[in-house]
Design a protein around this motif. Sequence first.
Motif, PDB file in Angstrom:
ATOM      1  N   ASP A   1      13.757  -6.246   3.505  1.00 34.68           N
ATOM      2  CA  ASP A   1      12.751  -7.284   3.274  1.00 34.68           C
ATOM      3  C   ASP A   1      11.906  -7.504   4.532  1.00 34.68           C
ATOM      4  O   ASP A   1      10.683  -7.645   4.443  1.00 34.68           O
ATOM      5  CB  ASP A   1      13.408  -8.605   2.864  1.00 34.68           C
ATOM      6  CG  ASP A   1      13.723  -8.677   1.386  1.00 34.68           C
ATOM      7  OD1 ASP A   1      13.171  -7.873   0.596  1.00 34.68           O
ATOM      8  OD2 ASP A   1      14.532  -9.550   1.004  1.00 34.68           O
ATOM      9  N   GLN A   2      12.559  -7.537   5.700  1.00 26.91           N
ATOM     10  CA  GLN A   2      11.832  -7.735   6.949  1.00 26.91           C
ATOM     11  C   GLN A   2      10.911  -6.552   7.238  1.00 26.91           C
ATOM     12  O   GLN A   2       9.772  -6.736   7.688  1.00 26.91           O
ATOM     13  CB  GLN A   2      12.808  -7.952   8.101  1.00 26.91           C
ATOM     14  CG  GLN A   2      13.540  -9.287   8.010  1.00 26.91           C
ATOM     15  CD  GLN A   2      14.582  -9.441   9.100  1.00 26.91           C
ATOM     16  OE1 GLN A   2      14.358  -9.032  10.235  1.00 26.91           O
ATOM     17  NE2 GLN A   2      15.708 -10.028   8.755  1.00 26.91           N
ATOM     18  N   LEU A   3      11.391  -5.345   6.988  1.00 25.74           N
ATOM     19  CA  LEU A   3      10.534  -4.163   7.164  1.00 25.74           C
ATOM     20  C   LEU A   3       9.340  -4.219   6.227  1.00 25.74           C
ATOM     21  O   LEU A   3       8.206  -3.951   6.632  1.00 25.74           O
ATOM     22  CB  LEU A   3      11.328  -2.885   6.903  1.00 25.74           C
ATOM     23  CG  LEU A   3      12.253  -2.404   7.997  1.00 25.74           C
ATOM     24  CD1 LEU A   3      13.127  -1.267   7.486  1.00 25.74           C
ATOM     25  CD2 LEU A   3      11.450  -1.956   9.210  1.00 25.74           C
ATOM     26  N   ALA A   4       9.589  -4.586   4.977  1.00 23.47           N
ATOM     27  CA  ALA A   4       8.516  -4.652   3.986  1.00 23.47           C
ATOM     28  C   ALA A   4       7.469  -5.680   4.392  1.00 23.47           C
ATOM     29  O   ALA A   4       6.267  -5.445   4.251  1.00 23.47           O
ATOM     30  CB  ALA A   4       9.081  -4.971   2.604  1.00 23.47           C
ATOM     31  N   SER A   5       7.922  -6.810   4.923  1.00 26.98           N
ATOM     32  CA  SER A   5       6.965  -7.851   5.312  1.00 26.98           C
ATOM     33  C   SER A   5       6.147  -7.442   6.530  1.00 26.98           C
ATOM     34  O   SER A   5       5.066  -7.973   6.761  1.00 26.98           O
ATOM     35  CB  SER A   5       7.679  -9.180   5.570  1.00 26.98           C
ATOM     36  OG  SER A   5       8.465  -9.109   6.737  1.00 26.98           O
ATOM     37  N   ALA A   6       6.636  -6.484   7.306  1.00 27.00           N
ATOM     38  CA  ALA A   6       5.909  -6.035   8.498  1.00 27.00           C
ATOM     39  C   ALA A   6       4.927  -4.903   8.181  1.00 27.00           C
ATOM     40  O   ALA A   6       4.123  -4.536   9.030  1.00 27.00           O
ATOM     41  CB  ALA A   6       6.903  -5.571   9.567  1.00 27.00           C
ATOM     42  N   LEU A   7       4.977  -4.371   6.969  1.00 27.29           N
ATOM     43  CA  LEU A   7       4.091  -3.275   6.607  1.00 27.29           C
ATOM     44  C   LEU A   7       2.663  -3.770   6.376  1.00 27.29           C
ATOM     45  O   LEU A   7       2.438  -4.932   6.060  1.00 27.29           O
ATOM     46  CB  LEU A   7       4.578  -2.595   5.326  1.00 27.29           C
ATOM     47  CG  LEU A   7       5.908  -1.858   5.425  1.00 27.29           C
ATOM     48  CD1 LEU A   7       6.363  -1.381   4.052  1.00 27.29           C
ATOM     49  CD2 LEU A   7       5.794  -0.672   6.366  1.00 27.29           C
ATOM     50  N   VAL A   8       1.718  -2.878   6.533  1.00 24.53           N
ATOM     51  CA  VAL A   8       0.323  -3.186   6.256  1.00 24.53           C
ATOM     52  C   VAL A   8       0.211  -3.638   4.817  1.00 24.53           C
ATOM     53  O   VAL A   8       0.735  -2.996   3.915  1.00 24.53           O
ATOM     54  CB  VAL A   8      -0.568  -1.945   6.523  1.00 24.53           C
ATOM     55  CG1 VAL A   8      -1.992  -2.196   6.090  1.00 24.53           C
ATOM     56  CG2 VAL A   8      -0.490  -1.544   7.985  1.00 24.53           C
ATOM     57  N   LYS A   9      -0.457  -4.734   4.597  1.00 21.10           N
ATOM     58  CA  LYS A   9      -0.552  -5.303   3.250  1.00 21.10           C
ATOM     59  C   LYS A   9      -1.458  -4.501   2.333  1.00 21.10           C
ATOM     60  O   LYS A   9      -1.206  -4.340   1.165  1.00 21.10           O
ATOM     61  CB  LYS A   9      -1.042  -6.759   3.309  1.00 21.10           C
ATOM     62  CG  LYS A   9      -0.176  -7.661   4.134  1.00 21.10           C
ATOM     63  CD  LYS A   9       1.244  -7.721   3.625  1.00 21.10           C
ATOM     64  CE  LYS A   9       2.072  -8.679   4.440  1.00 21.10           C
ATOM     65  NZ  LYS A   9       3.242  -8.101   5.039  1.00 21.10           N
ATOM     66  N   SER A  10      -2.559  -4.012   2.865  1.00 13.14           N
ATOM     67  CA  SER A  10      -3.508  -3.267   2.059  1.00 13.14           C
ATOM     68  C   SER A  10      -3.924  -2.021   2.842  1.00 13.14           C
ATOM     69  O   SER A  10      -4.914  -2.042   3.561  1.00 13.14           O
ATOM     70  CB  SER A  10      -4.724  -4.130   1.738  1.00 13.14           C
ATOM     71  OG  SER A  10      -5.655  -3.398   1.000  1.00 13.14           O
ATOM     72  N   PRO A  11      -3.131  -0.960   2.727  1.00 11.59           N
ATOM     73  CA  PRO A  11      -3.450   0.216   3.547  1.00 11.59           C
ATOM     74  C   PRO A  11      -4.819   0.795   3.211  1.00 11.59           C
ATOM     75  O   PRO A  11      -5.214   0.817   2.055  1.00 11.59           O
ATOM     76  CB  PRO A  11      -2.328   1.204   3.199  1.00 11.59           C
ATOM     77  CG  PRO A  11      -1.723   0.708   1.939  1.00 11.59           C
ATOM     78  CD  PRO A  11      -2.041  -0.754   1.823  1.00 11.59           C
ATOM     79  N   GLU A  12      -5.529   1.198   4.250  1.00 16.20           N
ATOM     80  CA  GLU A  12      -6.824   1.821   4.075  1.00 16.20           C
ATOM     81  C   GLU A  12      -6.640   3.275   3.695  1.00 16.20           C
ATOM     82  O   GLU A  12      -5.786   3.961   4.238  1.00 16.20           O
ATOM     83  CB  GLU A  12      -7.644   1.724   5.356  1.00 16.20           C
ATOM     84  CG  GLU A  12      -8.021   0.312   5.731  1.00 16.20           C
ATOM     85  CD  GLU A  12      -8.814   0.268   7.021  1.00 16.20           C
ATOM     86  OE1 GLU A  12      -9.383   1.305   7.395  1.00 16.20           O
ATOM     87  OE2 GLU A  12      -8.877  -0.791   7.620  1.00 16.20           O
ATOM     88  N   VAL A  13      -7.428   3.736   2.770  1.00 12.99           N
ATOM     89  CA  VAL A  13      -7.405   5.126   2.370  1.00 12.99           C
ATOM     90  C   VAL A  13      -8.451   5.851   3.198  1.00 12.99           C
ATOM     91  O   VAL A  13      -9.603   5.445   3.245  1.00 12.99           O
ATOM     92  CB  VAL A  13      -7.698   5.293   0.861  1.00 12.99           C
ATOM     93  CG1 VAL A  13      -7.710   6.747   0.476  1.00 12.99           C
ATOM     94  CG2 VAL A  13      -6.678   4.499   0.050  1.00 12.99           C
ATOM     95  N   THR A  14      -8.030   6.917   3.858  1.00 13.67           N
ATOM     96  CA  THR A  14      -8.975   7.684   4.662  1.00 13.67           C
ATOM     97  C   THR A  14      -9.062   9.103   4.127  1.00 13.67           C
ATOM     98  O   THR A  14      -8.092   9.655   3.624  1.00 13.67           O
ATOM     99  CB  THR A  14      -8.535   7.718   6.146  1.00 13.67           C
ATOM    100  OG1 THR A  14      -7.247   8.329   6.220  1.00 13.67           O
ATOM    101  CG2 THR A  14      -8.509   6.330   6.741  1.00 13.67           C
ATOM    102  N   ASP A  15     -10.224   9.661   4.222  1.00 12.57           N
ATOM    103  CA  ASP A  15     -10.412  11.061   3.835  1.00 12.57           C
ATOM    104  C   ASP A  15     -10.130  11.932   5.047  1.00 12.57           C
ATOM    105  O   ASP A  15     -10.679  11.701   6.118  1.00 12.57           O
ATOM    106  CB  ASP A  15     -11.846  11.306   3.354  1.00 12.57           C
ATOM    107  CG  ASP A  15     -12.129  10.597   2.063  1.00 12.57           C
ATOM    108  OD1 ASP A  15     -13.310  10.288   1.832  1.00 12.57           O
ATOM    109  OD2 ASP A  15     -11.192  10.353   1.285  1.00 12.57           O
ATOM    110  N   LYS A  16      -9.299  12.913   4.857  1.00 15.00           N
ATOM    111  CA  LYS A  16      -8.969  13.811   5.970  1.00 15.00           C
ATOM    112  C   LYS A  16      -9.273  15.221   5.577  1.00 15.00           C
ATOM    113  O   LYS A  16      -9.269  15.625   4.501  1.00 15.00           O
ATOM    114  CB  LYS A  16      -7.498  13.687   6.354  1.00 15.00           C
ATOM    115  CG  LYS A  16      -7.215  12.352   6.985  1.00 15.00           C
ATOM    116  CD  LYS A  16      -5.812  12.325   7.531  1.00 15.00           C
ATOM    117  CE  LYS A  16      -5.568  10.970   8.182  1.00 15.00           C
ATOM    118  NZ  LYS A  16      -4.343  10.873   8.838  1.00 15.00           N
TER     119      LYS A  16
END
Length: 123
Positions: free
Chosen positions: A108-123
Amino acid sequence: MTGDDLKVRLKIELPGGVRLGYGKVDLLRAVEEHQSISAAARSMGMSYRRAWLLIDELNHCFDEPVIETSVGGRAHGGAVLTATGHRIIDLYQAARDKVQIAIHDELDQLASALVKSPEVTDK
């Protein structure tokens, strides 16, 4: 996201440096489903040789084989999961479930520390 969204992938070190993890357990399940090492390997995107080596390794780790094979071609050959194979899957799953429960708060603590809305990047 919560800790329930995070998955634990358990690897158990057996004697002789052999590891029992989700990959081998998934292979055992695939053999059970397909009744064939080659079909199980194909379903997992793995070569027959790699699957056979992994199963052979497991068969030599335990007192009794996890998979038994029979030869005879298309209609008569195949592979079956033994009682030991079923037991190994059950024990592995029970251990994984216990670990998942035991570290629920940390997940739960790890999940709360994750980016809430990850940006999608083109690579």
